[in-house]
Design a protein around this motif. Structure first.
Motif, PDB file in Angstrom:
ATOM      1  N   GLU A  99       0.836  -1.204   0.000  1.00  0.00           N
ATOM      2  CA  GLU A  99       0.000   0.000   0.000  1.00  0.00           C
ATOM      3  C   GLU A  99       0.871   1.254   0.000  1.00  0.00           C
ATOM      4  O   GLU A  99       0.634   2.197  -0.756  1.00  0.00           O
ATOM      5  CB  GLU A  99      -0.932  -0.004   1.210  1.00  0.00           C
ATOM      6  N   LEU A 100       1.907   1.254   0.842  1.00  0.00           N
ATOM      7  CA  LEU A 100       2.777   2.434   0.903  1.00  0.00           C
ATOM      8  C   LEU A 100       3.687   2.519  -0.313  1.00  0.00           C
ATOM      9  O   LEU A 100       3.934   3.615  -0.826  1.00  0.00           O
ATOM     10  CB  LEU A 100       3.578   2.442   2.203  1.00  0.00           C
ATOM     11  N   VAL A 101       4.170   1.366  -0.805  1.00  0.00           N
ATOM     12  CA  VAL A 101       4.982   1.365  -2.024  1.00  0.00           C
ATOM     13  C   VAL A 101       4.180   1.991  -3.166  1.00  0.00           C
ATOM     14  O   VAL A 101       4.701   2.786  -3.951  1.00  0.00           O
ATOM     15  CB  VAL A 101       5.444  -0.070  -2.394  1.00  0.00           C
ATOM     16  N   SER A 102       2.885   1.654  -3.236  1.00  0.00           N
ATOM     17  CA  SER A 102       2.051   2.154  -4.339  1.00  0.00           C
ATOM     18  C   SER A 102       1.854   3.670  -4.282  1.00  0.00           C
ATOM     19  O   SER A 102       1.550   4.292  -5.294  1.00  0.00           O
ATOM     20  CB  SER A 102       0.692   1.446  -4.354  1.00  0.00           C
ATOM     21  N   LEU A 103       2.046   4.269  -3.110  1.00  0.00           N
ATOM     22  CA  LEU A 103       1.931   5.723  -3.003  1.00  0.00           C
ATOM     23  C   LEU A 103       3.120   6.422  -3.668  1.00  0.00           C
ATOM     24  O   LEU A 103       3.040   7.592  -4.018  1.00  0.00           O
ATOM     25  CB  LEU A 103       1.837   6.158  -1.535  1.00  0.00           C
ATOM     26  N   PHE A 104       4.225   5.678  -3.831  1.00  0.00           N
ATOM     27  CA  PHE A 104       5.368   6.206  -4.569  1.00  0.00           C
ATOM     28  C   PHE A 104       5.084   5.953  -6.050  1.00  0.00           C
ATOM     29  O   PHE A 104       5.599   5.028  -6.658  1.00  0.00           O
ATOM     30  CB  PHE A 104       6.678   5.552  -4.104  1.00  0.00           C
ATOM     31  N   THR A 105       4.208   6.797  -6.599  1.00  0.00           N
ATOM     32  CA  THR A 105       3.773   6.690  -7.993  1.00  0.00           C
ATOM     33  C   THR A 105       4.972   6.924  -8.911  1.00  0.00           C
ATOM     34  O   THR A 105       6.033   7.381  -8.459  1.00  0.00           O
ATOM     35  CB  THR A 105       2.702   7.763  -8.271  1.00  0.00           C
ATOM     36  N   GLU A 106       4.784   6.654 -10.206  1.00  0.00           N
ATOM     37  CA  GLU A 106       5.853   6.918 -11.184  1.00  0.00           C
ATOM     38  C   GLU A 106       6.311   8.371 -11.086  1.00  0.00           C
ATOM     39  O   GLU A 106       7.501   8.659 -11.112  1.00  0.00           O
ATOM     40  CB  GLU A 106       5.365   6.621 -12.608  1.00  0.00           C
ATOM     41  N   GLU A 107       5.343   9.269 -10.946  1.00  0.00           N
ATOM     42  CA  GLU A 107       5.648  10.699 -10.848  1.00  0.00           C
ATOM     43  C   GLU A 107       6.531  10.986  -9.625  1.00  0.00           C
ATOM     44  O   GLU A 107       7.529  11.699  -9.718  1.00  0.00           O
ATOM     45  CB  GLU A 107       4.325  11.463 -10.740  1.00  0.00           C
ATOM     46  N   ARG A 108       6.163  10.395  -8.481  1.00  0.00           N
ATOM     47  CA  ARG A 108       6.946  10.620  -7.258  1.00  0.00           C
ATOM     48  C   ARG A 108       8.322   9.969  -7.362  1.00  0.00           C
ATOM     49  O   ARG A 108       9.316  10.550  -6.928  1.00  0.00           O
ATOM     50  CB  ARG A 108       6.197  10.094  -6.036  1.00  0.00           C
TER      51      ARG A 108
END
Length: 178
Positions: A99-108
């Motif tokens: 869940e937290l890994v997914s918050l690091f989007t490509e943009e981030r």
């Protein structure tokens, strides 16, 4: 752009409580910006502890400038029951990490990579790791889950680390589950 799941998540460390994911991301950007020539490892991992009437899950986010220091924070999730099934607990640990890994989007991710990119030829680097609190040793009760959990991390484009290299899950997060 706010990630829909990023709102409502709260993080804390010894300096700050009640940080949003946006604030956590800003701290990571500030940390890397302070020395863009460093070797950075962004590590995310979860550990859990079964208590009498609940199970506590702690997910750690750690940004390390290898040999030069770290910035870290945790997120705590409490499940109001004793989770005695090991596979269920390990799987939820990994889901919270995912869940937290997914918050690091490509943009981030690109924002972070672009901080070190001009310094790659001077030895700068940036990697993202998912730390899984499992071990592959024959005597390790979690060894049968290694392939499944490692595959889940790899599918997110994150380098999986298991014990003894999964110190964010096994050491940092573990301290806060007690």
């Amino acid at each position: 752009m706010n990630h829909p799941r990023a709102t409502g998540l709260l993080f804390k460390n010894l300096q700050e409580t009640q940080m949003s994911f946006e604030q956590v991301f800003e701290r990571i950007v500030e940390f890397i910006s302070s020395d863009p020539c460093g070797n950075y490892r962004l590590m995310i991992g979860t550990d859990s502890q079964v208590h009498k009437s609940q199970t506590t899950f702690i997910t750690g986010i750690v940004i390390q400038n290898v040999g030069k220091g770290v910035w870290a924070c945790i997120r705590k999730v409490i499940v109001p029951r004793k989770m005695t099934q090991l596979h269920e607990r390990i799987s939820l640990e990994l889901s919270l990490t995912e869940e937290l890994v997914s918050l690091f989007t490509e943009e981030r991710k690109n924002t972070l990579i672009n901080l070190v990119l001009p310094h790659i030829y001077d030895g700068a680097s940036f990697t993202i790791e998912g730390h899984i609190d499992i071990g592959a040793g024959k005597r390790n009760k979690t060894s049968e889950f290694v392939k499944e959990m490692v595959t889940r991390m790899e599918s997110m484009g994150v380098e999986p680390k298991i014990k003894p290299d999964a110190f964010v899950a096994s050491s940092y997060a573990n301290r806060y589950t007690k």
